[in-house]
Design an enzyme around this catalytic site. Sequence first.
Site, PDB file in Angstrom:
ATOM      1  N   GLY A  46       0.836  -1.195   0.000  1.00 36.31           N
ATOM      2  CA  GLY A  46       0.000   0.000   0.000  1.00 36.31           C
ATOM      3  C   GLY A  46       0.871   1.244   0.000  1.00 36.31           C
ATOM      4  CD  GLN A  51       3.471   5.785   2.625  1.00 39.48           C
ATOM      5  OE1 GLN A  51       2.490   5.275   2.120  1.00 39.48           O
ATOM      6  NE2 GLN A  51       4.470   5.082   3.124  1.00 39.48           N
ATOM      7  CB  CYS A  91       5.255   2.160   7.259  1.00 37.36           C
ATOM      8  SG  CYS A  91       4.826   3.642   6.347  1.00 37.36           S
ATOM      9  CG  LEU A  92       6.657   0.892   1.250  1.00 35.92           C
ATOM     10  CD1 LEU A  92       6.088   1.195  -0.129  1.00 35.92           C
ATOM     11  CD2 LEU A  92       7.740  -0.169   1.161  1.00 35.92           C
ATOM     12  CG  HIS A 133      -0.523   1.470   7.410  1.00 34.28           C
ATOM     13  ND1 HIS A 133       0.433   0.962   8.267  1.00 34.28           N
ATOM     14  CD2 HIS A 133       0.156   2.274   6.539  1.00 34.28           C
ATOM     15  CE1 HIS A 133       1.621   1.453   7.934  1.00 34.28           C
ATOM     16  NE2 HIS A 133       1.483   2.244   6.878  1.00 34.28           N
ATOM     17  CD  GLU A 134      -0.986   2.594   2.848  1.00 36.21           C
ATOM     18  OE1 GLU A 134      -0.512   3.739   2.769  1.00 36.21           O
ATOM     19  OE2 GLU A 134      -0.274   1.591   3.090  1.00 36.21           O
ATOM     20  CG  HIS A 137       0.529   6.909   5.424  1.00 38.70           C
ATOM     21  ND1 HIS A 137       1.656   7.371   6.066  1.00 38.70           N
ATOM     22  CD2 HIS A 137       0.750   5.586   5.200  1.00 38.70           C
ATOM     23  CE1 HIS A 137       2.508   6.368   6.225  1.00 38.70           C
ATOM     24  NE2 HIS A 137       1.988   5.273   5.721  1.00 38.70           N
TER      25      HIS A 137
HETATM   26 NI    NI Z   1       2.746   3.344   5.626  1.00 39.71          NI
END
Ligand code: NI
Length: 167
Positions: A46, A51, A91-92, A133-134, A137
């Site tokens: 995701g 991000q 998370c990236l 989660h997204e 963000h």
């Molecule tokens: Ni993330």
Amino acid sequence: MPILPILQYPDDRLHKVAKKVDSISGEVLKLISDMAETMYAAPGIGLAATQVDVHLQIIVIDVSETHNDLQVLINPELVYSEGENKYEEGCLSVPGIYDLVQRAEKIEIRALNAQGEKFALKAEGILSVCIQHEMDHLKGIVFVEHLSHLKQVRIRSKLKKRLRETF
Ligand code: NI
């Protein structure tokens, strides 16, 4: 199509609140395509526009094992949630850090797809976790901010140290 740079925690830009998309322009479609490519290349399941330092309510997700089930969520809204569950998240934007986060078990959201059509989606399991989660963000919240203060301090110092070693 370029792979976009992903903001790394702690970066203040990860705390910006994303605005609604008011028209799905060519620019927005290009961003969605670049975000998908960036997510698959990472690899991740995701990615939120936040991000990649674009503060619009756009999420790309693919939780399939075959990486061919891209879901695009534009202006997502949570309309229902039920139960609670803890999953280990990563998370990236927070590489190498994984920890348990408590979230709703089942959710229902409404969003627009890349064609601008409204749809409803019920999710549970990993898809539910990923969407929550997204969506965090887009509100400027990184998953580690659900952890204890002490853990957050440790994670920040670990990531800052790693940054110093890289450059
Ligand atoms: Ni993330």
